[in-house]
Motif scaffolding. Structure first.
Motif, PDB file in Angstrom:
ATOM      1  N   THR A  18      10.709 -24.589 -10.788  1.00 32.48           N
ATOM      2  CA  THR A  18      10.917 -24.419 -12.278  1.00 32.48           C
ATOM      3  C   THR A  18      12.485 -24.130 -12.441  1.00 32.48           C
ATOM      4  OG1 THR A  18       8.907 -22.505 -11.090  1.00 32.48           O
ATOM      5  CG2 THR A  18      10.005 -21.756 -12.947  1.00 32.48           C
ATOM      6  N   LEU A  19      12.339 -24.300 -13.783  1.00 29.96           N
ATOM      7  CA  LEU A  19      13.557 -23.944 -14.418  1.00 29.96           C
ATOM      8  C   LEU A  19      13.923 -22.773 -15.169  1.00 29.96           C
ATOM      9  CD1 LEU A  19      16.973 -24.980 -15.134  1.00 29.96           C
ATOM     10  CD2 LEU A  19      15.779 -26.503 -17.255  1.00 29.96           C
ATOM     11  N   ALA A  20      14.776 -22.022 -14.875  1.00 30.80           N
ATOM     12  CA  ALA A  20      15.075 -20.586 -15.754  1.00 30.80           C
ATOM     13  C   ALA A  20      16.256 -20.798 -16.491  1.00 30.80           C
ATOM     14  CB  ALA A  20      15.374 -19.483 -14.507  1.00 30.80           C
ATOM     15  N   THR A  21      15.992 -20.303 -17.249  1.00 30.21           N
ATOM     16  CA  THR A  21      17.496 -20.430 -18.401  1.00 30.21           C
ATOM     17  C   THR A  21      17.107 -19.145 -18.589  1.00 30.21           C
ATOM     18  OG1 THR A  21      16.007 -21.531 -20.287  1.00 30.21           O
ATOM     19  CG2 THR A  21      16.991 -23.079 -18.475  1.00 30.21           C
ATOM     20  N   LEU A  22      18.927 -18.724 -19.818  1.00 24.39           N
ATOM     21  CA  LEU A  22      18.629 -17.404 -20.526  1.00 24.39           C
ATOM     22  C   LEU A  22      18.971 -17.369 -21.975  1.00 24.39           C
ATOM     23  CD1 LEU A  22      21.449 -16.102 -18.807  1.00 24.39           C
ATOM     24  CD2 LEU A  22      19.417 -15.914 -18.083  1.00 24.39           C
ATOM     25  N   ASP A  38      20.297 -36.539  -6.136  1.00 29.16           N
ATOM     26  CA  ASP A  38      20.965 -37.422  -6.685  1.00 29.16           C
ATOM     27  C   ASP A  38      22.123 -37.423  -6.677  1.00 29.16           C
ATOM     28  OD1 ASP A  38      20.901 -40.540  -8.082  1.00 29.16           O
ATOM     29  OD2 ASP A  38      22.333 -39.482  -9.553  1.00 29.16           O
ATOM     30  N   ASP A  39      22.774 -38.108  -5.618  1.00 30.87           N
ATOM     31  CA  ASP A  39      24.424 -38.049  -5.322  1.00 30.87           C
ATOM     32  C   ASP A  39      24.605 -36.652  -5.647  1.00 30.87           C
ATOM     33  OD1 ASP A  39      24.915 -40.768  -5.791  1.00 30.87           O
ATOM     34  OD2 ASP A  39      24.526 -40.018  -7.909  1.00 30.87           O
ATOM     35  N   GLY A  40      23.945 -35.610  -4.341  1.00 26.17           N
ATOM     36  CA  GLY A  40      24.399 -34.705  -3.783  1.00 26.17           C
ATOM     37  C   GLY A  40      23.523 -33.087  -5.177  1.00 26.17           C
ATOM     38  N   GLU A  41      23.248 -33.887  -6.253  1.00 27.26           N
ATOM     39  CA  GLU A  41      23.087 -32.385  -7.051  1.00 27.26           C
ATOM     40  C   GLU A  41      21.479 -32.991  -7.489  1.00 27.26           C
ATOM     41  OE1 GLU A  41      27.072 -32.927 -10.077  1.00 27.26           O
ATOM     42  OE2 GLU A  41      25.374 -34.511 -10.019  1.00 27.26           O
ATOM     43  N   LEU A  42      20.958 -31.928  -8.376  1.00 28.35           N
ATOM     44  CA  LEU A  42      19.919 -31.886  -8.415  1.00 28.35           C
ATOM     45  C   LEU A  42      19.659 -31.836 -10.193  1.00 28.35           C
ATOM     46  CD1 LEU A  42      18.108 -28.724  -6.969  1.00 28.35           C
ATOM     47  CD2 LEU A  42      17.330 -30.461  -6.329  1.00 28.35           C
ATOM     48  N   CYS A  62      22.083 -20.540 -14.999  1.00 31.96           N
ATOM     49  CA  CYS A  62      20.744 -21.269 -14.840  1.00 31.96           C
ATOM     50  C   CYS A  62      20.619 -21.187 -13.528  1.00 31.96           C
ATOM     51  CB  CYS A  62      20.685 -22.532 -15.222  1.00 31.96           C
ATOM     52  SG  CYS A  62      20.965 -23.811 -14.629  1.00 31.96           S
ATOM     53  N   SER A  63      18.779 -21.061 -13.028  1.00 29.67           N
ATOM     54  CA  SER A  63      18.856 -21.112 -11.645  1.00 29.67           C
ATOM     55  C   SER A  63      17.249 -22.690 -11.779  1.00 29.67           C
ATOM     56  CB  SER A  63      17.638 -19.968 -10.663  1.00 29.67           C
ATOM     57  OG  SER A  63      16.938 -20.272  -9.618  1.00 29.67           O
ATOM     58  N   GLY A  80      23.579 -21.806 -10.396  1.00 26.59           N
ATOM     59  CA  GLY A  80      24.245 -22.027 -11.074  1.00 26.59           C
ATOM     60  C   GLY A  80      25.371 -22.416 -12.288  1.00 26.59           C
ATOM     61  N   ARG A  81      25.796 -23.335 -12.898  1.00 25.61           N
ATOM     62  CA  ARG A  81      26.082 -23.695 -14.495  1.00 25.61           C
ATOM     63  C   ARG A  81      25.538 -24.843 -14.198  1.00 25.61           C
ATOM     64  NH1 ARG A  81      29.214 -19.912 -17.140  1.00 25.61           N
ATOM     65  NH2 ARG A  81      29.985 -21.699 -17.947  1.00 25.61           N
ATOM     66  N   ALA A  82      24.952 -25.289 -15.602  1.00 29.05           N
ATOM     67  CA  ALA A  82      24.818 -26.374 -15.414  1.00 29.05           C
ATOM     68  C   ALA A  82      25.094 -27.588 -16.273  1.00 29.05           C
ATOM     69  CB  ALA A  82      22.801 -26.346 -16.339  1.00 29.05           C
ATOM     70  N   ARG A  83      25.180 -28.601 -16.625  1.00 31.67           N
ATOM     71  CA  ARG A  83      26.277 -29.460 -17.120  1.00 31.67           C
ATOM     72  C   ARG A  83      24.949 -30.407 -17.735  1.00 31.67           C
ATOM     73  NH1 ARG A  83      28.018 -31.490 -12.783  1.00 31.67           N
ATOM     74  NH2 ARG A  83      27.196 -33.480 -12.757  1.00 31.67           N
ATOM     75  N   VAL A  84      25.200 -30.520 -19.214  1.00 28.56           N
ATOM     76  CA  VAL A  84      24.379 -31.251 -19.792  1.00 28.56           C
ATOM     77  C   VAL A  84      25.078 -32.311 -20.826  1.00 28.56           C
ATOM     78  CG1 VAL A  84      23.086 -31.096 -21.660  1.00 28.56           C
ATOM     79  CG2 VAL A  84      23.342 -29.058 -20.835  1.00 28.56           C
TER      80      VAL A  84
END
Length: 117
Positions: A18-22, A38-42, A62-63, A80-84
């Motif tokens: 479940t992705l939580a955004t604002l 993947d490579d230590g990241e979601l 986000c969470s 944390g903070r997403a990177r798009v």
């Protein structure tokens, strides 16, 4: 990825999160998503026309909540903070689709939208 106990690491290979955004008004917006560890990241395959992507571009906080569906008392909540990032060639989207039985994520694209991760 640090801070996740060994007893819960199997959740990183789960099927849903479940992705939580604002939202624009600051209220949370929740969406069930497919993901890869993947490579230590979601990582998620996103689409530029979706509200969750627009929310992350505006406010990257986000969470991602990973729940054990057979034991709902076991979960991981990654904040944390997403990177798009652009996924113009759909290479990452294809990797996500492969995890989910070969799904073609392009089928869910709206007119003029692009893939991102």
């Amino acid at each position: 990825m640090t801070g996740i106990p060994d007893s819960h690491r199997y959740l990183l290979d789960g099927q849903f999160a479940t992705l939580a955004t604002l939202g624009r008004d600051g209220a949370p917006q929740l969406t069930e998503v497919w993901f890869l560890h993947d490579d230590g990241e979601l990582k998620l395959s996103l689409n530029t026309s979706r509200l969750k992507t627009k929310n992350l571009q505006r406010r990257p906080q986000c969470s991602l909540f990973l729940l054990d569906l057979e034991n709902p008392y076991k979960y991981v909540d990654v904040r944390g903070r997403a990177r798009v990032e652009p996924d113009d060639d759909y290479a990452f989207a294809e990797r996500v689709g492969a995890k989910y039985g070969g799904a073609d994520l392009r089928e869910h694209d709206g007119p003029g939208s692009r893939a991102s991760s």
